[in-house]
Structures are given as structure tokens and as C-alpha cells.
Enzyme design. Structure first.
Site, PDB file in Angstrom:
ATOM      1  N   SER A  46     110.999  49.894  26.767  1.00  0.00           N
ATOM      2  CA  SER A  46     111.853  50.424  27.840  1.00  0.00           C
ATOM      3  C   SER A  46     113.130  51.005  27.236  1.00  0.00           C
ATOM      4  O   SER A  46     113.615  52.062  27.654  1.00  0.00           O
ATOM      5  CB  SER A  46     112.247  49.315  28.814  1.00  0.00           C
ATOM      6  OG  SER A  46     111.217  49.089  29.720  1.00  0.00           O
ATOM      7  N   LYS A  71     116.724  37.977  26.007  1.00  0.00           N
ATOM      8  CA  LYS A  71     115.626  38.785  25.465  1.00  0.00           C
ATOM      9  C   LYS A  71     116.156  40.017  24.732  1.00  0.00           C
ATOM     10  O   LYS A  71     115.757  40.312  23.610  1.00  0.00           O
ATOM     11  CB  LYS A  71     114.722  39.208  26.635  1.00  0.00           C
ATOM     12  CG  LYS A  71     113.416  39.799  26.201  1.00  0.00           C
ATOM     13  CD  LYS A  71     112.565  40.188  27.405  1.00  0.00           C
ATOM     14  CE  LYS A  71     112.190  39.007  28.271  1.00  0.00           C
ATOM     15  NZ  LYS A  71     111.172  39.344  29.273  1.00  0.00           N
ATOM     16  N   LYS A 104     119.707  45.253  32.115  1.00  0.00           N
ATOM     17  CA  LYS A 104     118.339  45.784  32.039  1.00  0.00           C
ATOM     18  C   LYS A 104     117.375  44.747  32.556  1.00  0.00           C
ATOM     19  O   LYS A 104     117.452  43.581  32.162  1.00  0.00           O
ATOM     20  CB  LYS A 104     118.022  46.067  30.553  1.00  0.00           C
ATOM     21  CG  LYS A 104     116.669  46.674  30.338  1.00  0.00           C
ATOM     22  CD  LYS A 104     116.707  48.181  30.518  1.00  0.00           C
ATOM     23  CE  LYS A 104     115.350  48.781  30.705  1.00  0.00           C
ATOM     24  NZ  LYS A 104     114.822  48.721  32.071  1.00  0.00           N
ATOM     25  N   ASN A 132      99.125  43.313  33.796  1.00  0.00           N
ATOM     26  CA  ASN A 132      99.538  44.218  32.720  1.00  0.00           C
ATOM     27  C   ASN A 132      99.695  43.490  31.371  1.00  0.00           C
ATOM     28  O   ASN A 132      99.165  43.942  30.354  1.00  0.00           O
ATOM     29  CB  ASN A 132     100.848  44.909  33.126  1.00  0.00           C
ATOM     30  CG  ASN A 132     101.397  45.765  32.016  1.00  0.00           C
ATOM     31  OD1 ASN A 132     102.345  45.383  31.344  1.00  0.00           O
ATOM     32  ND2 ASN A 132     100.784  46.920  31.787  1.00  0.00           N
ATOM     33  N   THR A 138     104.155  45.280  26.412  1.00  0.00           N
ATOM     34  CA  THR A 138     104.438  43.838  26.482  1.00  0.00           C
ATOM     35  C   THR A 138     103.270  43.052  25.902  1.00  0.00           C
ATOM     36  O   THR A 138     103.465  42.154  25.068  1.00  0.00           O
ATOM     37  CB  THR A 138     104.737  43.411  27.930  1.00  0.00           C
ATOM     38  OG1 THR A 138     105.752  44.259  28.442  1.00  0.00           O
ATOM     39  CG2 THR A 138     105.208  41.972  27.990  1.00  0.00           C
ATOM     40  N   LYS A 159     117.991  41.686  36.788  1.00  0.00           N
ATOM     41  CA  LYS A 159     116.672  41.555  37.408  1.00  0.00           C
ATOM     42  C   LYS A 159     116.807  41.796  38.898  1.00  0.00           C
ATOM     43  O   LYS A 159     117.877  41.552  39.465  1.00  0.00           O
ATOM     44  CB  LYS A 159     116.113  40.133  37.186  1.00  0.00           C
ATOM     45  CG  LYS A 159     114.610  40.068  37.256  1.00  0.00           C
ATOM     46  CD  LYS A 159     113.977  40.522  35.951  1.00  0.00           C
ATOM     47  CE  LYS A 159     112.479  40.520  36.002  1.00  0.00           C
ATOM     48  NZ  LYS A 159     111.885  40.778  34.684  1.00  0.00           N
TER      49      LYS A 159
HETATM   50  P1  NAD Z   1     100.929  41.584  37.057  1.00  0.00           P
HETATM   51  O1  NAD Z   1     101.331  41.561  38.462  1.00  0.00           O
HETATM   52  O2  NAD Z   1     100.411  42.848  36.449  1.00  0.00           O
HETATM   53  O3  NAD Z   1      99.824  40.448  36.788  1.00  0.00           O
HETATM   54  C1  NAD Z   1      99.986  39.118  37.147  1.00  0.00           C
HETATM   55  C2  NAD Z   1      98.659  38.433  36.911  1.00  0.00           C
HETATM   56  O4  NAD Z   1      98.799  37.027  37.126  1.00  0.00           O
HETATM   57  C3  NAD Z   1      97.547  38.912  37.857  1.00  0.00           C
HETATM   58  O5  NAD Z   1      96.329  38.963  37.159  1.00  0.00           O
HETATM   59  C4  NAD Z   1      97.488  37.804  38.901  1.00  0.00           C
HETATM   60  O6  NAD Z   1      96.220  37.721  39.537  1.00  0.00           O
HETATM   61  C5  NAD Z   1      97.762  36.618  38.013  1.00  0.00           C
HETATM   62  N1  NAD Z   1      98.191  35.417  38.738  1.00  0.00           N
HETATM   63  C6  NAD Z   1      99.141  35.296  39.698  1.00  0.00           C
HETATM   64  N2  NAD Z   1      99.234  34.031  40.110  1.00  0.00           N
HETATM   65  C7  NAD Z   1      98.339  33.334  39.389  1.00  0.00           C
HETATM   66  C8  NAD Z   1      97.932  31.976  39.352  1.00  0.00           C
HETATM   67  N3  NAD Z   1      98.508  31.077  40.141  1.00  0.00           N
HETATM   68  N4  NAD Z   1      96.965  31.615  38.469  1.00  0.00           N
HETATM   69  C9  NAD Z   1      96.378  32.525  37.670  1.00  0.00           C
HETATM   70  N5  NAD Z   1      96.711  33.822  37.658  1.00  0.00           N
HETATM   71  C10 NAD Z   1      97.670  34.217  38.510  1.00  0.00           C
HETATM   72  O7  NAD Z   1     102.188  41.033  36.219  1.00  0.00           O
HETATM   73  P2  NAD Z   1     102.546  41.274  34.693  1.00  0.00           P
HETATM   74  O8  NAD Z   1     103.379  42.498  34.609  1.00  0.00           O
HETATM   75  O9  NAD Z   1     101.353  41.140  33.831  1.00  0.00           O
HETATM   76  O10 NAD Z   1     103.543  40.047  34.428  1.00  0.00           O
HETATM   77  C11 NAD Z   1     103.063  38.730  34.126  1.00  0.00           C
HETATM   78  C12 NAD Z   1     104.217  37.886  33.629  1.00  0.00           C
HETATM   79  O11 NAD Z   1     104.807  38.518  32.490  1.00  0.00           O
HETATM   80  C13 NAD Z   1     105.383  37.678  34.604  1.00  0.00           C
HETATM   81  O12 NAD Z   1     105.967  36.409  34.353  1.00  0.00           O
HETATM   82  C14 NAD Z   1     106.372  38.770  34.211  1.00  0.00           C
HETATM   83  O13 NAD Z   1     107.688  38.450  34.591  1.00  0.00           O
HETATM   84  C15 NAD Z   1     106.192  38.731  32.719  1.00  0.00           C
HETATM   85  N6  NAD Z   1     106.606  39.947  32.018  1.00  0.00           N
HETATM   86  C16 NAD Z   1     106.068  41.162  32.328  1.00  0.00           C
HETATM   87  C17 NAD Z   1     106.461  42.275  31.593  1.00  0.00           C
HETATM   88  C18 NAD Z   1     105.839  43.617  31.815  1.00  0.00           C
HETATM   89  O14 NAD Z   1     106.191  44.555  31.083  1.00  0.00           O
HETATM   90  N7  NAD Z   1     104.907  43.781  32.713  1.00  0.00           N
HETATM   91  C19 NAD Z   1     107.427  42.150  30.582  1.00  0.00           C
HETATM   92  C20 NAD Z   1     107.940  40.898  30.292  1.00  0.00           C
HETATM   93  C21 NAD Z   1     107.516  39.793  31.017  1.00  0.00           C
END
Ligand code: NAD
Length: 428
Positions: free
Chosen positions: A362, A94, A70, A221, A190, A106
């Protein structure tokens, strides 16, 4: 290895540390240090102007001893096989730490999705499914959205898989749009999950959340719903968020010391988490450099953007006031920074525990797809809270019992569950 910023070496270093503590046998380590299967493939896509562009895609299946692999699919211009390997490995831990019957996987594509039209994105994700078809499935490997991918893309991927399979197969992918097999509450899952663990950490540290402040890196997100949860369900104040500005090719921190309004900021943020800084400034927000978020005098830091952000350099900028780090992102802290944080006694909520709310919902989405019966948003959120709270408390109990850092305790809980499943299946 302590100084590495290679994400997969980081994931292996974290595992090795705990494998030593647990005195794991060498064959068990060999099974868990590396993914079981990896796919690296070229994806030719017809572009709107009629030419063919070839993209690089990856899918890594780290371990499926406890259930189907997953994990999300990430679209990022700097994607590498090592990042995907690390993220797949963390997915194994996780799912095990929140005790859901799934393994770790992944995927990724090297691409900035903002450079593609809607039609190009659709053709790219459909091709991804065509290439991986035989190795995806509700009982094999179940992708989901991650950085740069959206529920709409999951809907297309589910459709492509269903066409190839000859039957409606919503359980092949999660994070689908609601009304197309998606679960209510997945969008918030999340970020809200991060806040359930922050709530439990503050309770343990006997801090009143209403008097607590937080600084957040990212405004995608995870960060958006973490901000909403911190303010609306805990009653705390978020002083800043940060983001990557694609026009300027630079990151910024958007600050309001008496508290940001996440709903307003969301109204001026695009689908990739990029804030319109002119509109923020007009509304009284101060625009600071991208690394300002980490220097703030707050109680809680929530890195929720990308990996490797708290490293040997940036860790020195963390204020003495910070008591809790809640890792919304995957792998935001490098091992050498971790060492300094441990010495400083900062309470760490490690990534694969902190951000497990997404995969938990999920999993609920897959369960609802299997039942063909859907829960209300309240039911989903209540079940998520229960899972996250009990996972946090299992890890905290391990940390207190073994007198170890929270990250090590989370690994101990997760590794023990995966090793047990491998033993029961006769793999080791
Ligand atoms: P996203 O694409 O929705 O948002 C990423 C955010 O980070 C954006 O606001 C972007 O502008 C910002 N960003 C990127 N580079 C940056 C930098 N150098 N400095 C400051 N801000 C920066 O992604 P997301 O889904 O929110 O995921 C964020 C993190 O959480 C990732 O590491 C992802 O693997 C992890 N994650 C996401 C989920 C999920 O359900 N979406 C679940 C578990 C983990």
C-alpha cells in the site's frame, strides 16, 4: 486483563507488557495506549427500495508521529469501536516495524456487505468519504480495503474524494483497482508477505519447507495467497483451510490431507471468502467442523480470518507437532493463549510483522501515485520481499539479543521507532 477477549484491551495489554520492559515514562504511555483521534458517525444511505437506512461508521487515528495515518476500512456486522481502536493501534506498530513512514489508522462500518446491492455499497462508501473528507488525505489519513471491502469500493472512494478536492487524488486511498492508481502485486501482497516471514522462520529453525505442512484458518484474500505462497514458493503442503458459511451461519474446515489445490478452491469461493462446500466435497475434500483446522498435526498454523481465534480454550487443541504460528490475521491470539504458546516454545510470527506485506505494498502504491510512474509486478514483489525479510530479521535479532518472545521483540522495535519520532517532533 489476561483473560480479556476485548481486542482493544488485548492491544493495550500487549503494549503495557512491553512498556514495562522498556520502562517507558508515564506520559509516553498515555500518548501510545490510546488513539490520538477518533471519529464515530452516522451514515444515512438511500436504499434501492427508496427508504433511508442509517449505518454506524468509525475512523480511528492512533498515531501519526512517523507519517500519515494508514489503515483499512472494515465492513462487518460485529464491528465495534474497540475493534477499530485495536486495529488502528496495531497499524502504528505495523508501519513502524517494517520501517515505512506512515502512522496507524483504521475504519469500520457495522454492516454485512453481502446484504447490500452494488448501488447501495457505492452510495455507502461515497457517503463515508463525504463525512470524513476533512480528515482524510494523502498527507493525513489514507484508508485501504480490509475484511468486507474491495478494490472497487476503494475506486469509488478515491473518485468521491477527488471530486470534493477538485483534483485527481489517487494517494488518498490504497488498494485501488489496477488501472485506477492501484499497484500491481497488492492483491497478493499480504498473503505472500506472510510466507516471506514463514520462510525466514523455517530457515532460522533449520526446517526444510518442502517437508513442512500447514493448516490455515480463513480463505479470503490473505489466506488464499498465503496458501499459494506456501505451496508454490516454499514447496510445502497445505492440508486445510477454513471459512465462514453465510448460508449455514457456521464455520467449516475444508481438508485434503495430501494437499489442497488453492486455485481450484478459489474457483469455487465467492468474493467474501465463502467456499461452495458441495463442490469441494465432489472434488474429494472432507468438510469438518470450523475449529478442526487448529487441531491438525502440522508444522505451521496460519490463522488468517478474524481476531481472538487462538484463545484460552482453543490453544489446548494445538498439536505438539506445531512449530510455527504465522499470524496472517490481526489479533488472532489472546494474551492468555500467548502465555501458553511461549511456555510451549512455539515460534510466533506476530500479526503486525507477519501481515505487514499488505501495508508495505500500500505504501508502494502511494509512492507510485506520488511519482505518477508505475512499477512492474516483479519490482513490487521484490521490494516487498526485501522489506519483509529485513523487518523479520530485525525482530529476530531483538528477540535473540533480549531473550524475549517474538511478539515482545516486535513491539520493542516498533515502539522504539515511534517514541523516537515523537521525541524528534517535540511531542514528548
Ligand atoms: P476476507 O474478508 O477476504 O476473508 C476472511 C476469511 O475468513 C473468509 O474466508 C471468511 O469466510 C473467513 N472467516 C470469517 N469468520 C470465520 C470463522 N469464524 N472461522 C473460519 N473462517 C472465518 O479478509 P482478509 O482480507 O483475508 O483478512 C483476514 C484477516 O487478515 C483479518 O484479520 C484482516 O484484518 C487481516 N489483514 C488483512 C490484510 C489485507 O490486505 N487483506 C492485511 C493485513 C491484515
Amino acid at each position: 486483563m489476561a483473560g480479556t477477549t476485548n481486542t482493544f484491551e488485548m492491544a493495550q495489554a500487549q503494549f503495557d507488557r512491553v512498556a514495562d520492559m522498556l520502562q517507558l515514562d508515564s506520559e509516553v504511555r498515555e500518548m501510545l495506549r490510546w488513539p490520538l483521534r477518533e471519529f464515530s458517525f452516522r451514515i444515512p444511505v438511500r436504499m434501492d427500495n427508496g427508504t433511508i437506512r442509517v449505518f454506524q461508521g468509525f475512523r480511528v487515528q492512533h498515531n501519526d508521529a512517523r507519517g500519515p495515518n494508514k489503515g483499512g476500512i472494515r465492513f462487518h456486522p460485529a464491528e465495534t469501536i474497540d475493534t477499530v481502536r485495536a486495529l488502528a493501534t496495531w497499524m502504528t506498530w505495523k508501519c513502524a516495524v517494517v520501517d515505512i513512514p506512515l502512522g496507524g489508522g483504521k475504519g469500520g462500518v457495522i454492516i454485512d456487505p453481502a446484504t447490500l446491492s452494488i448501488g447501495e455499497k457505492e452510495r455507502l462508501v461515497r457517503k463515508y468519504v463525504q463525512i470524513m473528507f476533512k480528515n482524510l488525505g494523502p498527507r493525513q489519513d489514507v484508508p485501504a480495503p480490509d475484511v468486507g471491502t474491495t478494490p472497487q469500493m476503494m475506486g469509488w472512494m478515491m473518485d468521491e474524494y477527488s471530486k470534493l478536492a477538485g483534483q485527481f487524488t489517487p494517494g488518498v486511498i490504497t488498494g485501488k483497482p489496477v488501472g485506477n492508481g492501484g499497484s500491481l502485486g497488492r492483491t497478493e501482497a499480504t498473503g505472500f508477505g506472510v510466507i516471506y516471514t514463514v520462510r525466514e522462520a523455517l530457515k532460522h529453525l533449520q526446517l526444510d519447507p518442502k517437508t513442512c505442512t500447514a493448516a490455515i484458518q480463513g480463505f479470503g484474500n490473505v489466506a488464499q495467497y498465503a496458501a499459494i505462497g506456501f505451496i508454490e514458493s516454499l514447496g510445502g503442503t497445505v492440508v486445510c483451510v477454513s471459512y465462514w458459511d453465510r448460508d449455514d451461519r457456521a464455520s467449516y474446515t475444508v481438508t485434503k490431507n495430501d494437499g489442497i489445490d488453492p486455485h481450484f478452491l478459489m474457483s469455487i469461493t465467492d468474493q467474501y471468502g465463502s467456499i461452495n462446500k458441495a463442490k469441494a466435497q465432489e472434488a474429494g475434500y472432507v468438510i469438518e467442523s470450523g475449529d478442526a483446522w487448529i487441531t491438525k498435526d502440522v508444522d505451521v498454523l496460519i490463522p488468517a480470518a478474524l481476531e481472538g481465534q487462538i484463545n484460552a480454550d482453543s490453544v489446548q487443541k494445538i498439536s505438539q507437532k506445531v512449530k510455527v504460528i504465522a499470524e496472517g490475521a490481526n489479533g488472532p491470539t489472546t494474551p492468555d493463549a500467548d502465555k501458553i504458546l511461549t511456555e510451549r516454545g512455539i515460534f510466533m510470527i506476530p500479526d503486525f510483522l507477519c501481515n505487514a506485506g499488505g501495508v508495505t505494498v500500500s505504501y508502494f502504491e502511494g509512492v507510485q501515485n506520488d511519482m505518477n510512474f508505475y512499477w512492474t509486478k516483479e519490482e513490487v514483489i521484490a521490494r516487498e520481499d526485501e522489506k519483509m525479510t529485513s523487518a523479520f530479521n530485525a525482530v529476530l535479532a531483538m528477540s535473540l539479543k533480549e531473550k524475549v518472545y517474538m511478539r515482545d521483540a516486535a513491539y520493542m522495535v516498533a515502539i522504539a521507532r515511534v517514541v523516537k519520532a515523537m521525541e524528534l517532533r517535540g511531542w514528548i
